[in-house]
Design an enzyme around this catalytic site. Structure first.
Site, short mmCIF file in Angstrom:
data_model
loop_
_atom_site.label_atom_id
_atom_site.label_comp_id
_atom_site.label_asym_id
_atom_site.label_seq_id
_atom_site.Cartn_x
_atom_site.Cartn_y
_atom_site.Cartn_z
N ILE A 1 -2.13 29.91 30.53
CA ILE A 1 -3.23 29.46 31.40
C ILE A 1 -3.79 28.13 30.90
O ILE A 1 -4.93 27.78 31.19
CB ILE A 1 -4.35 30.51 31.51
CG1 ILE A 1 -4.79 30.99 30.12
CG2 ILE A 1 -3.91 31.69 32.37
CD1 ILE A 1 -6.11 31.74 30.14
N ASP B 1 9.29 33.96 44.20
CA ASP B 1 9.06 35.36 44.55
C ASP B 1 10.15 35.92 45.47
O ASP B 1 10.28 37.14 45.60
CB ASP B 1 7.69 35.52 45.24
CG ASP B 1 6.54 35.36 44.25
OD1 ASP B 1 6.80 35.31 43.04
OD2 ASP B 1 5.39 35.28 44.70
N ARG C 1 3.56 33.10 31.24
CA ARG C 1 2.45 32.79 32.14
C ARG C 1 1.21 32.28 31.41
O ARG C 1 0.14 32.91 31.42
CB ARG C 1 2.12 33.99 33.02
CG ARG C 1 3.31 34.43 33.81
CD ARG C 1 2.98 35.43 34.84
NE ARG C 1 2.66 34.84 36.12
CZ ARG C 1 2.55 35.54 37.24
NH1 ARG C 1 2.72 36.82 37.23
NH2 ARG C 1 2.27 34.94 38.37
N LYS D 1 -0.86 39.09 49.90
CA LYS D 1 -1.49 39.43 48.62
C LYS D 1 -1.99 38.18 47.90
O LYS D 1 -3.12 38.13 47.43
CB LYS D 1 -0.48 40.16 47.72
CG LYS D 1 -0.91 40.29 46.27
CD LYS D 1 0.10 41.04 45.44
CE LYS D 1 1.17 40.19 44.82
NZ LYS D 1 0.73 39.32 43.71
N ASN D 2 -1.13 37.17 47.83
CA ASN D 2 -1.50 35.99 47.04
C ASN D 2 -2.56 35.13 47.71
O ASN D 2 -3.08 34.20 47.09
CB ASN D 2 -0.26 35.14 46.73
CG ASN D 2 0.63 35.83 45.72
OD1 ASN D 2 0.26 36.86 45.14
ND2 ASN D 2 1.83 35.28 45.50
N ARG E 1 2.21 47.08 44.14
CA ARG E 1 1.28 45.96 43.93
C ARG E 1 1.32 44.99 45.09
O ARG E 1 0.35 44.26 45.31
CB ARG E 1 1.64 45.20 42.64
CG ARG E 1 1.43 46.00 41.40
CD ARG E 1 1.75 45.16 40.21
NE ARG E 1 0.66 44.23 40.00
CZ ARG E 1 0.31 43.75 38.83
NH1 ARG E 1 0.98 44.10 37.78
NH2 ARG E 1 -0.68 42.89 38.74
N CYS F 1 3.47 38.99 30.51
CA CYS F 1 3.76 39.51 31.83
C CYS F 1 5.28 39.68 31.89
O CYS F 1 6.00 38.91 31.26
CB CYS F 1 3.23 38.48 32.81
SG CYS F 1 3.95 38.46 34.41
#
Ligand code: UD1
Length: 418
Positions: free
Chosen positions: A123, A305, A121, A22-23, A397, A116
């Site tokens: 930016i 993760d 998180r 996914k990433n 997800r 989140c």
């Protein structure tokens, strides 16, 4: 709304072909818009986040076609440079489009990503770097409005080796004027995958996978075909599945070199691991040792993760394990749910002390985020009795057909609509 219902206590045995990461696929799809042509991405996992990214691409004017494990993006018709607030909120990682859209249009308007479940998180590192590259950025009415005549290559130092910021800079830099360097770049394997894809499109990215990346700006990119790397976090989740149930698993196409930290923890906890050209094999020895301490770190350190899936395993280990979460400040939301299943876990700030118990028990629990949800699935597989997990949209997800993969390995799992 869906629920996953799992009857625990059955050893997981079988073989799973590893899905694409996914990433890796998300930034690769963002990068595809810079080709101005057709890109074909193989080994693309079928996930909610990929579907959402497809919607972003279509809103920007791309034509997206989906095959079994392939996605084709035709970027010849790009006519928009905005991502609305709703999509940004649903999928925070859309921020990765910022560098790519700016490179294509010289302008970008994206909703602010907001909070989140796993932490703030911010930016700021993305924005600071883009400003250095000559982008004028203003925040207005929940939107970031960005503009630049032409992106300019420059020397960028990241105060923290952020994965997303490294990727955004790479995307912005490939067609910028002159050379861009990134010091203290993130070194995750997904960054190498993105660099390889960019280079297939005609970019000149060197050093990805090290903390010093150089990008020589080029005038034009072109369409490309690429196969996404296997998902190292999903791989580790299924390896833990075999460990926690006393079973054995062959993960076809999994890449052991991407998960040294996790594999060494699994070996310490008693897993017998074999790496072959076909993939990674793990057999449980029927006993789970506690692990002294797991500290999450940027790659090649222990991945944040994988923290919650490993915590599910430590919950039934023989002895006490300590977890220190250094990357995200709020990544212990699975703890209360594991405790509902009988785990003995105490959280103190960024640390969790897990005293292994003999047994977990089935319960009604809720997933609040992706990897925490995976931890609940693992705990349920080991627990006595039935567990019902809500919040499955988070699990979807990142895990492609989790109930199909697990049930083919003997786990009693089913999805019900409520
Ligand atoms: C990516 C992964 C995510 C993984 C994380 C860390 C994707 C789509 N997601 O997320 O699964 O958990 O890497 O391996 O690839 N930070 C700042 N300012 C910034 C950017 C980040 O302070 O501008 C901080 C974050 O709050 C966090 C840390 O840096 O504490 C790591 O974040 P980062 O590496 O950027 O993670 P993501 O790219 O968001």
């Amino acid at each position: 709304m869906n629920k996953l219902v799992i009857e625990g206590g059955i050893p997981m045995r079988g073989e799973i072909a590893m899905q694409g990461a996914k990433n890796a696929v998300l930034p690769i799809l963002a990068a595809s818009i810079m080709s101005g042509e057709i890109c074909v991405i193989h080994n693309c996992p079928w996930l909610r986040d990929v579907e959402k990214t497809g919607i972003v691409l279509e809103k920007l004017g791309c034509r997206v076609r989906r095959g079994a494990d392939t996605i084709q993006v035709d970027a010849s018709g790009i006519n928009d440079c905005r991502i609305d607030e709703r999509l940004m909120r649903e999928m925070r990682s859309s921020i990765i489009f910022l560098g790519a859209i700016l490179s294509v249009s010289g302008r970008a308007e994206v909703g602010l990503p907001g909070g989140c479940p796993i932490g703030l998180r911010p930016i700021d590192l993305h924005l600071k770097a883009l400003r250095q590259m000559g982008v004028n950025i203003i925040e207005e009415h929940g939107y970031l409005k960005c503009e630049c005549a032409r992106l300019k290559g420059c020397a960028i130092h990241l105060d923290f080796a952020s994965v997303g910021a490294t990727e955004n800079i790479m995307l912005a830099a490939v067609k910028a004027e002159g050379e861009t360097t990134i010091t203290n770049a993130a070194r995750e394997p997904e960054i190498i995958d993105l660099a390889q894809f960019l280079n297939r499109m005609g970019a000149k990215v060197h050093g990805a996978g090290s903390s010093f990346i150089t990008i020589e700006g080029v005038d034009k990119l072109h369409g490309a075909e690429y196969s996404v790397m296997p998902d190292r976090i999903v791989s580790q989740t299924y390896l833990i599945g075999a460990m926690i149930t006393g079973g054995e698993i062959m993960l076809k196409n999994a890449n052991a070199s991407h998960m040294q930290a996790g594999l060494s923890a699994l070996a310490e906890m008693g897993g017998r691991i074999k790496t072959t050209p076909e993939g990674v094999y793990l057999k449980s020895r029927g006993h789970i040792n506690s692990i002294h301490i797991i500290r999450t770190m940027p790659y090649p350190g222990f991945p944040t993760d994988a923290q919650s899936p490993f915590m599910a395993l430590a919950a039934v280990a023989d002895g006490t394990s300590v977890f220190v979460e250094n990357i995200f400040e709020n990544r212990f939301r699975h703890v209360d749910e594991l405790v509902r299943m009988g785990a003995d876990i105490k959280v103190e700030g960024r640390s969790a002390v897990v005293r292994g118990v003999k047994k977990l028990y089935g319960a009604n629990v809720e997933a609040y985020e992706l990897r925490g949800g995976a931890a609940l699935v693992l705990a349920a597989m080991a627990a006595e009795g039935k567990t019902e997990i809500t919040g499955t949209e988070f699990i979807d997800r990142g895990y492609e057909d989790i109930e199909g993969n697990l049930s083919r390995c003997g786990i009693r799992i089913r999805r019900i609509r409520v």
